[in-house]
Design a protein around this motif. Structure first.
Motif, short mmCIF file in Angstrom:
data_model
loop_
_atom_site.label_atom_id
_atom_site.label_comp_id
_atom_site.label_asym_id
_atom_site.label_seq_id
_atom_site.Cartn_x
_atom_site.Cartn_y
_atom_site.Cartn_z
N GLY A 21 40.68 44.70 49.68
CA GLY A 21 40.96 46.02 49.48
C GLY A 21 39.73 46.82 50.34
N LEU A 22 38.79 46.24 50.63
CA LEU A 22 37.60 47.11 51.41
C LEU A 22 38.24 47.41 52.78
CD1 LEU A 22 34.97 48.06 51.34
CD2 LEU A 22 34.09 46.00 52.18
N ALA A 32 46.47 51.51 48.71
CA ALA A 32 46.67 49.95 49.07
C ALA A 32 45.29 49.22 48.54
CB ALA A 32 47.05 49.88 50.62
N ALA A 33 44.25 50.03 48.96
CA ALA A 33 42.84 49.35 48.55
C ALA A 33 42.96 49.21 47.32
CB ALA A 33 41.72 50.34 48.98
N PHE A 34 42.96 50.28 46.44
CA PHE A 34 42.99 50.34 45.04
C PHE A 34 44.03 49.07 44.34
CE2 PHE A 34 44.75 51.36 40.66
CZ PHE A 34 43.32 51.39 40.21
N PHE A 35 45.32 49.09 44.73
CA PHE A 35 46.08 48.09 44.43
C PHE A 35 45.46 46.61 44.51
CE2 PHE A 35 49.59 45.07 45.60
CZ PHE A 35 50.07 44.90 44.32
N PHE A 36 44.97 46.31 45.99
CA PHE A 36 44.71 44.63 46.17
C PHE A 36 43.47 44.43 45.36
CE2 PHE A 36 47.45 45.46 50.05
CZ PHE A 36 48.25 44.38 49.85
N PHE A 37 42.47 45.43 45.32
CA PHE A 37 41.29 45.37 44.60
C PHE A 37 41.52 44.83 43.01
CE2 PHE A 37 37.81 46.20 42.08
CZ PHE A 37 36.60 45.42 42.48
N THR A 40 43.71 41.55 42.47
CA THR A 40 43.04 40.40 42.99
C THR A 40 41.95 40.03 41.85
OG1 THR A 40 41.87 41.41 44.46
CG2 THR A 40 43.72 40.22 45.37
N ALA A 41 41.20 41.44 41.54
CA ALA A 41 40.04 41.15 40.49
C ALA A 41 40.73 40.73 39.19
CB ALA A 41 39.46 42.33 40.43
N VAL A 42 41.79 41.31 38.59
CA VAL A 42 42.26 40.63 37.61
C VAL A 42 42.56 39.31 37.42
CG1 VAL A 42 44.45 41.09 35.77
CG2 VAL A 42 43.08 42.95 36.38
N GLY A 43 43.41 38.92 38.56
CA GLY A 43 43.95 37.50 38.75
C GLY A 43 42.84 36.48 38.82
#
Length: 76
Positions: A21-22, A32-37, A40-43
Protein backbone atom coordinates in the motif's frame (compact mmCIF):
# COMPACT_ATOMS: atom_id res chain seq x y z
CA UNK A 1 3.97 9.47 -13.74
CA UNK A 2 2.98 9.66 -17.32
CA UNK A 3 3.17 6.07 -18.47
CA UNK A 4 3.50 2.49 -17.40
CA UNK A 5 7.09 1.64 -16.55
CA UNK A 6 7.98 5.22 -15.67
CA UNK A 7 10.36 5.89 -12.79
CA UNK A 8 7.47 6.83 -10.50
CA UNK A 9 5.71 3.53 -11.07
CA UNK A 10 8.91 1.58 -10.48
CA UNK A 11 9.48 3.43 -7.20
CA UNK A 12 5.87 2.78 -6.18
CA UNK A 13 6.23 -0.93 -6.96
CA UNK A 14 9.44 -1.11 -4.91
CA UNK A 15 7.69 0.63 -2.01
CA UNK A 16 4.92 -1.97 -2.17
CA UNK A 17 7.43 -4.79 -1.86
CA UNK A 18 8.39 -3.62 1.63
CA UNK A 19 5.07 -2.22 2.88
CA UNK A 20 1.89 -3.14 0.99
CA UNK A 21 0.00 0.00 0.00
CA UNK A 22 2.91 2.39 0.43
CA UNK A 23 3.44 2.65 -3.32
CA UNK A 24 -0.22 3.53 -3.82
CA UNK A 25 0.15 6.17 -1.15
CA UNK A 26 3.15 7.61 -3.00
CA UNK A 27 1.00 7.75 -6.15
CA UNK A 28 -1.74 9.57 -4.23
CA UNK A 29 -4.26 6.70 -4.30
CA UNK A 30 -5.40 6.73 -0.67
CA UNK A 31 -8.27 4.23 -0.88
CA UNK A 32 -6.16 1.63 -2.69
CA UNK A 33 -3.33 2.16 -0.19
CA UNK A 34 -5.65 1.62 2.75
CA UNK A 35 -7.26 -1.47 1.19
CA UNK A 36 -3.99 -3.20 0.30
CA UNK A 37 -2.36 -2.41 3.64
CA UNK A 38 -5.28 -3.57 5.78
CA UNK A 39 -6.03 -6.75 3.83
CA UNK A 40 -2.43 -7.92 3.72
CA UNK A 41 -1.78 -6.98 7.35
CA UNK A 42 -4.81 -8.95 8.54
CA UNK A 43 -3.93 -11.89 6.31
CA UNK A 44 -0.33 -11.99 7.48
CA UNK A 45 -1.43 -11.58 11.11
CA UNK A 46 -3.56 -14.71 10.72
CA UNK A 47 -0.69 -16.69 9.18
CA UNK A 48 -1.32 -19.62 11.50
CA UNK A 49 -4.60 -20.33 9.68
CA UNK A 50 -2.64 -20.82 6.42
CA UNK A 51 -5.50 -19.88 4.06
CA UNK A 52 -5.51 -16.14 5.03
CA UNK A 53 -1.73 -16.07 4.62
CA UNK A 54 -1.98 -17.43 1.08
CA UNK A 55 -4.69 -14.89 0.23
CA UNK A 56 -2.56 -12.11 1.78
CA UNK A 57 0.45 -13.13 -0.29
CA UNK A 58 -1.65 -13.04 -3.46
CA UNK A 59 -3.07 -9.61 -2.57
CA UNK A 60 0.45 -8.41 -1.78
CA UNK A 61 1.57 -9.48 -5.26
CA UNK A 62 -1.48 -7.81 -6.84
CA UNK A 63 -0.60 -4.64 -4.92
CA UNK A 64 2.90 -4.59 -6.40
CA UNK A 65 1.63 -5.21 -9.93
CA UNK A 66 -1.13 -2.62 -9.56
CA UNK A 67 1.36 0.08 -8.56
CA UNK A 68 3.70 -0.82 -11.41
CA UNK A 69 0.93 -0.74 -14.04
CA UNK A 70 -0.86 2.40 -12.81
CA UNK A 71 -1.76 4.90 -15.50
CA UNK A 72 -3.23 8.17 -14.20
CA UNK A 73 -6.39 9.58 -15.75
CA UNK A 74 -5.29 12.52 -17.92
CA UNK A 75 -8.71 13.56 -19.18
CA UNK A 76 -8.72 16.90 -17.31
Amino acid sequence: MSQQGSAGNVIAALCNIFIPGLGHLVQGRLLAAFFFFVTTAVGYALYFLIFPAIIAAIIHLISIISAARYKPDTSS
